[in-house]
Write a protein that holds these residues in place. Sequence first.
Motif, mmCIF file in Angstrom:
data_model
loop_
_atom_site.group_PDB
_atom_site.id
_atom_site.type_symbol
_atom_site.label_atom_id
_atom_site.label_comp_id
_atom_site.label_asym_id
_atom_site.label_seq_id
_atom_site.Cartn_x
_atom_site.Cartn_y
_atom_site.Cartn_z
ATOM 1 N N UNK A 187 0.790 -1.217 0.000
ATOM 2 C CA UNK A 187 0.000 0.000 0.000
ATOM 3 C C UNK A 187 0.824 1.268 0.000
ATOM 4 N N UNK A 188 2.064 1.160 -0.446
ATOM 5 C CA UNK A 188 2.982 2.303 -0.475
ATOM 6 C C UNK A 188 3.508 2.477 -1.895
ATOM 7 N N UNK A 189 2.647 2.937 -2.768
ATOM 8 C CA UNK A 189 2.978 3.070 -4.181
ATOM 9 C C UNK A 189 4.276 3.835 -4.396
ATOM 10 N N UNK A 190 5.038 3.378 -5.385
ATOM 11 C CA UNK A 190 6.304 4.030 -5.751
ATOM 12 C C UNK A 190 6.481 3.900 -7.259
ATOM 13 N N UNK A 191 5.685 4.636 -7.989
ATOM 14 C CA UNK A 191 5.653 4.477 -9.442
ATOM 15 C C UNK A 191 6.707 5.292 -10.188
ATOM 16 N N UNK A 192 7.388 6.194 -9.505
ATOM 17 C CA UNK A 192 8.420 7.002 -10.157
ATOM 18 C C UNK A 192 9.759 6.802 -9.451
ATOM 19 N N UNK A 193 10.806 7.241 -10.104
ATOM 20 C CA UNK A 193 12.137 7.152 -9.498
ATOM 21 C C UNK A 193 12.198 7.995 -8.234
ATOM 22 N N UNK A 194 11.570 9.159 -8.273
ATOM 23 C CA UNK A 194 11.552 10.036 -7.098
ATOM 24 C C UNK A 194 10.821 9.375 -5.926
ATOM 25 N N UNK A 195 9.712 8.720 -6.207
ATOM 26 C CA UNK A 195 8.979 8.067 -5.119
ATOM 27 C C UNK A 195 9.751 6.866 -4.572
ATOM 28 N N UNK A 196 10.464 6.156 -5.445
ATOM 29 C CA UNK A 196 11.310 5.059 -4.956
ATOM 30 C C UNK A 196 12.442 5.594 -4.085
ATOM 31 N N UNK A 197 12.998 6.730 -4.458
ATOM 32 C CA UNK A 197 14.026 7.369 -3.641
ATOM 33 C C UNK A 197 13.469 7.702 -2.263
ATOM 34 N N UNK A 198 12.283 8.274 -2.220
ATOM 35 C CA UNK A 198 11.655 8.605 -0.925
ATOM 36 C C UNK A 198 11.449 7.359 -0.082
ATOM 37 N N UNK A 199 10.932 6.308 -0.692
ATOM 38 C CA UNK A 199 10.709 5.053 0.047
ATOM 39 C C UNK A 199 12.030 4.485 0.576
ATOM 40 N N UNK A 200 13.061 4.498 -0.258
ATOM 41 C CA UNK A 200 14.360 3.968 0.163
ATOM 42 C C UNK A 200 14.920 4.769 1.332
ATOM 43 N N UNK A 201 14.748 6.080 1.301
ATOM 44 C CA UNK A 201 15.185 6.920 2.422
ATOM 45 C C UNK A 201 14.355 6.643 3.666
ATOM 46 N N UNK A 202 13.046 6.557 3.518
ATOM 47 C CA UNK A 202 12.155 6.290 4.651
ATOM 48 C C UNK A 202 12.465 4.952 5.302
ATOM 49 N N UNK A 203 12.786 3.966 4.488
ATOM 50 C CA UNK A 203 13.018 2.616 4.989
ATOM 51 C C UNK A 203 14.459 2.362 5.403
ATOM 52 N N UNK A 204 15.306 3.369 5.276
ATOM 53 C CA UNK A 204 16.699 3.220 5.692
ATOM 54 C C UNK A 204 17.542 2.382 4.754
ATOM 55 N N UNK A 205 17.076 2.201 3.513
ATOM 56 C CA UNK A 205 17.857 1.427 2.557
ATOM 57 C C UNK A 205 19.054 2.209 2.045
ATOM 58 N N UNK A 206 18.911 3.536 2.028
ATOM 59 C CA UNK A 206 20.013 4.431 1.687
ATOM 60 C C UNK A 206 19.974 5.623 2.623
ATOM 61 N N UNK A 207 21.085 6.293 2.730
ATOM 62 C CA UNK A 207 21.169 7.517 3.526
ATOM 63 C C UNK A 207 21.327 8.695 2.588
ATOM 64 N N UNK A 208 20.931 9.845 3.030
ATOM 65 C CA UNK A 208 21.047 11.046 2.216
ATOM 66 C C UNK A 208 22.504 11.313 1.841
ATOM 67 N N UNK A 209 23.433 10.885 2.685
ATOM 68 C CA UNK A 209 24.853 11.055 2.407
ATOM 69 C C UNK A 209 25.301 10.221 1.205
ATOM 70 N N UNK A 210 24.568 9.148 0.892
ATOM 71 C CA UNK A 210 24.904 8.307 -0.253
ATOM 72 C C UNK A 210 24.666 9.027 -1.569
ATOM 73 N N UNK A 211 23.795 10.024 -1.523
ATOM 74 C CA UNK A 211 23.430 10.717 -2.754
ATOM 75 C C UNK A 211 24.437 11.785 -3.027
#
Length: 64
Positions: free
Chosen positions: A40-64
């Motif tokens: 139930x957490x749609x991520x249809x764009x690259x930007x939304x996938x980035x947000x989800x990855x940040x929210x879920x701790x899969x990446x850190x802002x420092x990685x970008x």
Amino acid sequence: MLREWLLCDSKNEAARRLFIAPSTLSTHIARIRDKYEYCGRSASTKASLLCRALQDGLIDIEDL
């Protein structure tokens, strides 16, 4: 794979860095999107996938 794709400008570039075919990367990204959709957490764009990855701790802002 998600992290590498998020850090690159294109799927082709990410696939090249990962030594895989672009279609393989696309399959993995599609499966990740499907899993988010299932939860139930749609991520249809690259930007939304980035947000989800940040929210879920899969990446850190420092990685970008």
